[in-house]
Each structure stands twice: as C-alpha cells, then as structure tokens.
Design a protein around this motif. Structure first.
Motif, short mmCIF file in Angstrom:
data_model
loop_
_atom_site.label_atom_id
_atom_site.label_comp_id
_atom_site.label_asym_id
_atom_site.label_seq_id
_atom_site.Cartn_x
_atom_site.Cartn_y
_atom_site.Cartn_z
N PRO A 29 0.80 -1.23 0.00
CA PRO A 29 0.00 0.00 0.00
C PRO A 29 0.83 1.28 0.00
CG PRO A 29 -0.94 -1.58 1.53
CD PRO A 29 0.37 -2.16 1.06
N ALA A 30 2.04 1.22 0.54
CA ALA A 30 2.90 2.41 0.53
C ALA A 30 3.26 2.82 -0.89
CB ALA A 30 4.17 2.15 1.34
N ARG A 31 3.41 1.85 -1.80
CA ARG A 31 3.69 2.16 -3.20
C ARG A 31 2.46 2.76 -3.87
NH1 ARG A 31 6.15 -2.82 -6.28
NH2 ARG A 31 6.37 -1.17 -7.88
N ILE A 32 1.29 2.24 -3.53
CA ILE A 32 0.04 2.80 -4.06
C ILE A 32 -0.10 4.26 -3.62
CG2 ILE A 32 -2.47 2.59 -4.08
CD1 ILE A 32 -1.13 0.28 -5.49
N VAL A 188 -10.69 11.32 11.90
CA VAL A 188 -9.80 11.24 13.06
C VAL A 188 -9.57 9.79 13.49
CG1 VAL A 188 -10.31 13.55 13.90
CG2 VAL A 188 -11.73 11.63 14.65
N GLU A 189 -10.45 8.88 13.05
CA GLU A 189 -10.27 7.46 13.29
C GLU A 189 -10.70 6.71 12.04
OE1 GLU A 189 -12.16 5.92 16.82
OE2 GLU A 189 -11.98 7.85 17.83
N ALA A 190 -9.95 5.66 11.68
CA ALA A 190 -10.27 4.87 10.50
C ALA A 190 -9.89 3.42 10.75
CB ALA A 190 -9.54 5.41 9.28
N THR A 191 -10.84 2.52 10.53
CA THR A 191 -10.59 1.10 10.68
C THR A 191 -11.22 0.35 9.51
OG1 THR A 191 -12.60 0.79 12.02
CG2 THR A 191 -10.53 1.20 13.21
N ALA A 192 -10.80 -0.87 9.29
CA ALA A 192 -11.38 -1.72 8.25
C ALA A 192 -11.34 -3.16 8.70
CB ALA A 192 -10.63 -1.55 6.93
N ASP A 193 -12.34 -3.92 8.30
CA ASP A 193 -12.36 -5.34 8.62
C ASP A 193 -11.34 -6.10 7.78
OD1 ASP A 193 -14.44 -4.84 10.37
OD2 ASP A 193 -16.00 -5.34 8.92
N ARG A 197 -4.50 -1.59 6.48
CA ARG A 197 -3.25 -0.91 6.12
C ARG A 197 -3.41 -0.14 4.81
NH1 ARG A 197 1.83 -3.27 3.76
NH2 ARG A 197 3.49 -1.76 4.18
N GLY A 198 -4.13 -0.73 3.86
CA GLY A 198 -4.39 -0.03 2.61
C GLY A 198 -5.24 1.20 2.81
N LEU A 199 -6.23 1.09 3.69
CA LEU A 199 -7.09 2.24 4.01
C LEU A 199 -6.27 3.39 4.57
CD1 LEU A 199 -9.81 3.67 4.64
CD2 LEU A 199 -9.86 2.37 6.79
N LEU A 200 -5.43 3.11 5.55
CA LEU A 200 -4.66 4.17 6.20
C LEU A 200 -3.66 4.80 5.24
CD1 LEU A 200 -4.08 2.49 9.68
CD2 LEU A 200 -5.76 4.25 9.07
N LEU A 203 -5.57 7.29 3.14
CA LEU A 203 -5.96 8.47 3.91
C LEU A 203 -4.77 9.35 4.26
CD1 LEU A 203 -8.61 6.94 6.34
CD2 LEU A 203 -9.03 8.40 4.35
N ASP A 204 -3.57 8.81 4.18
CA ASP A 204 -2.37 9.58 4.46
C ASP A 204 -1.66 10.03 3.18
OD1 ASP A 204 -2.76 9.40 7.19
OD2 ASP A 204 -1.54 7.59 7.40
N THR A 205 -2.38 10.01 2.06
CA THR A 205 -1.79 10.43 0.78
C THR A 205 -1.22 11.84 0.87
OG1 THR A 205 -3.26 8.99 -0.50
CG2 THR A 205 -2.29 10.88 -1.65
N ASP A 206 -2.00 12.75 1.46
CA ASP A 206 -1.57 14.14 1.62
C ASP A 206 -2.46 14.78 2.68
OD1 ASP A 206 -3.97 14.77 0.25
OD2 ASP A 206 -2.92 14.81 -1.67
#
Length: 288
Positions: A29-32, A188-193, A197-200, A203-206
């Motif tokens: 996901p860091a590459r994405i 301010v909070e994000a989770t996924a079932d 890691r891909g979600l976060l 959301l941290d793209t910029d």
C-alpha cells in the motif's frame, strides 16, 4: 493522464476496462500511496479545468471478464447490465436520461438553500453542512453510466461516524468494512475489517486526503446491486456516498488532494436523513 495532456487538451474520453481488477492486490500500500500522491498536481488541474468547462470529458466502461467476475456475472450478463445501466437497451435512451435529469432537478431544487444534513441509520450517525453549496445534477453528460446528485460539504462541518456496508476498491486495493469517524470535517479514526493498512495509506496520501470533498445521492434505479465497479456502485438508487479527498470546485468545496475516493452506503435496509430538521429521505427514497 499525462500532465501535458491535461493542461492542454480540449477533450478527454476514457474507456475503462482492465482484464484483472485484482492485479494490484498484493502490492505494498505504501507504493500505491506514492503513486496517488505523485499524480496530485495533474489531478488538481483536471478537477479545475473540468469544473470550468475548459476541458470537456466523458468516461465509461468496457465490459471485461475481470469486472464480470467481480460482479458475480457471466460476461454476457455483465455486458447486458452495463448497457442497461446506461439506458442503451431502450428505444429512446436520450429521453430516459432527460426524464432522470428532470427528476433529479426536483431534488436539487428542494435542497437548494438548506444548511444542515443529518444522517441516521444502523451503521451511520453523521452530520454535515451544505450551507451555501451547490448540488450538481449529473445525468449522463459525462459519466456513463450516471444518475446522481452531488455537492461539496462545508469543509470543517462533518461530525460523527459511518461504517460503509459496501466494499471499496481504490488503485486495485480492495478494502472491506471501512469505518470512519469525523471530527470538524476530518477523519480522526479509521478502521477496516479487511486491508486496514491499505485504508490508512490512502488516507495519508496528503494533507487533504482525510477531509470530506463530496456528499451525494445515487439515483439510477436500473442499478440496484453492487458490482465492485465504482462507476456503477455510486449510482445505485437508495444509496448515498461521500468522498474523502478533493472536492469539485463547482460545488463550492475548496478541499484539495491527490485523492478523491467515493465510499458508498446503502440506505435501503433502513435509515433517515434530515435537512434543517425536516425528514426528507427514508429507507433509500426521497419522501419530499
């Protein structure tokens, strides 16, 4: 999209059609995230030029075995679905789009001047402001298939939470069971079932990726079930979607980001929306 093309072209037509939608499933996901961020300037130019009409555009999808498999259909079934969702199987598809345009305009006219939206449901308790914002009637002039009305919420207004009951894909990454908590317009909070890691990473793209750029209603009654292809899923009648990241300038939203990611919530199993305290949407339908 190359930067030179988006800066200078007068028209842009995109026909999507990947043979394998899961080709990027195991990419870090860091590459994405890096890929998404690298396209930020070009994407911003695209959003600005299309909103002003300086760049005319259209997007559609060519049915592939990969997308048919994601939708749980044969290629023939999925092809029929794609053409049906675009009204192309009707004797008068243009007339059908114009009727949908008129229906959607009624809702846009009613929402004009409203200030506060509250959404309540089994997996959503969210409030946001649309004060001074424009709703856009999207009825087949750019996106095929289409059928939605959308706006850009006031940037610091979203408060509450939502757990999306449709899975989402972005840049070939499937993410399921996404829950977002908003405070003063930001996640301010994000989770996924699945694939948190891909979600976060997305959301941290910029800086703008955790802000809310869009709030919209799906209005196409020929699209009634999710397929995994956002071009169709966000148009499902009885759903709303919000997008984290960039807002459309023509709605009045000023948030900027390399990300614009629509996340869809199905209101048909039960839920209500209020505009300035007045109930106007219930169980996936407008009641005004």
């Amino acid at each position: 999209m190359t930067r030179s093309f988006i800066e200078n072209a007068q028209g842009y037509i995109r026909v999507a059609g990947v043979p394998n939608p899961r080709a990027k499933t195991n990419i870090d996901p860091a590459r994405i995230q890096k890929q998404q961020a690298a396209q930020g300037a070009t994407f911003g130019t695209f959003m600005h030029r299309t909103s002003t009409g300086d760049l005319r555009w259209a997007v559609t999808l060519f049915p592939t075995h990969g997308w048919a498999q994601e939708a749980g259909m044969s290629l023939e079934e999925f092809t029929d679905f794609v053409y049906g969702a675009a009204f192309c199987d009707l004797d008068d598809p243009v007339g059908a789009w114009l009727r949908l345009r008129d229906l959607q305009q009624q809702k846009v006219d009613w929402l004009r001047g409203k200030r506060q939206i509250r959404i309540e449901g089994a997996q959503v308790d969210l409030e946001l402001s649309i004060a001074g914002r424009n709703f856009v009637n999207s009825h087949g002039r750019h996106s095929i298939s289409d059928g939605e009305i959308y706006t850009g919420p006031v940037e610091n207004s979203a408060n509450g939470w939502v757990k999306f009951n449709f899975p989402a894909m972005m840049r070939g990454q499937w993410i399921k069971g996404i829950k977002l908590v908003f405070r003063d317009g930001r996640v301010v909070e994000a989770t996924a079932d699945e694939n948190e890691r891909g979600l976060l990473a997305l959301l941290d793209t910029d800086e703008g990726a955790r802000a809310l750029g869009e709030f919209a209603f799906g209005m196409n009654e020929r699209i009634l079930r999710p397929t995994g292809q956002l071009l169709f899923d966000e148009k499902i009648a009885g759903t709303f979607h919000i997008a984290v990241g960039a807002g459309y300038p023509d709605t009045g939203n000023t948030n900027r980001s390399a990300l614009h990611w629509d996340l869809v919530y199905d209101m048909r199993p039960g839920g209500r929306m209020y505009a300035d305290g007045e109930l106007f949407y219930e169980n996936g339908a407008f009641i005004i």
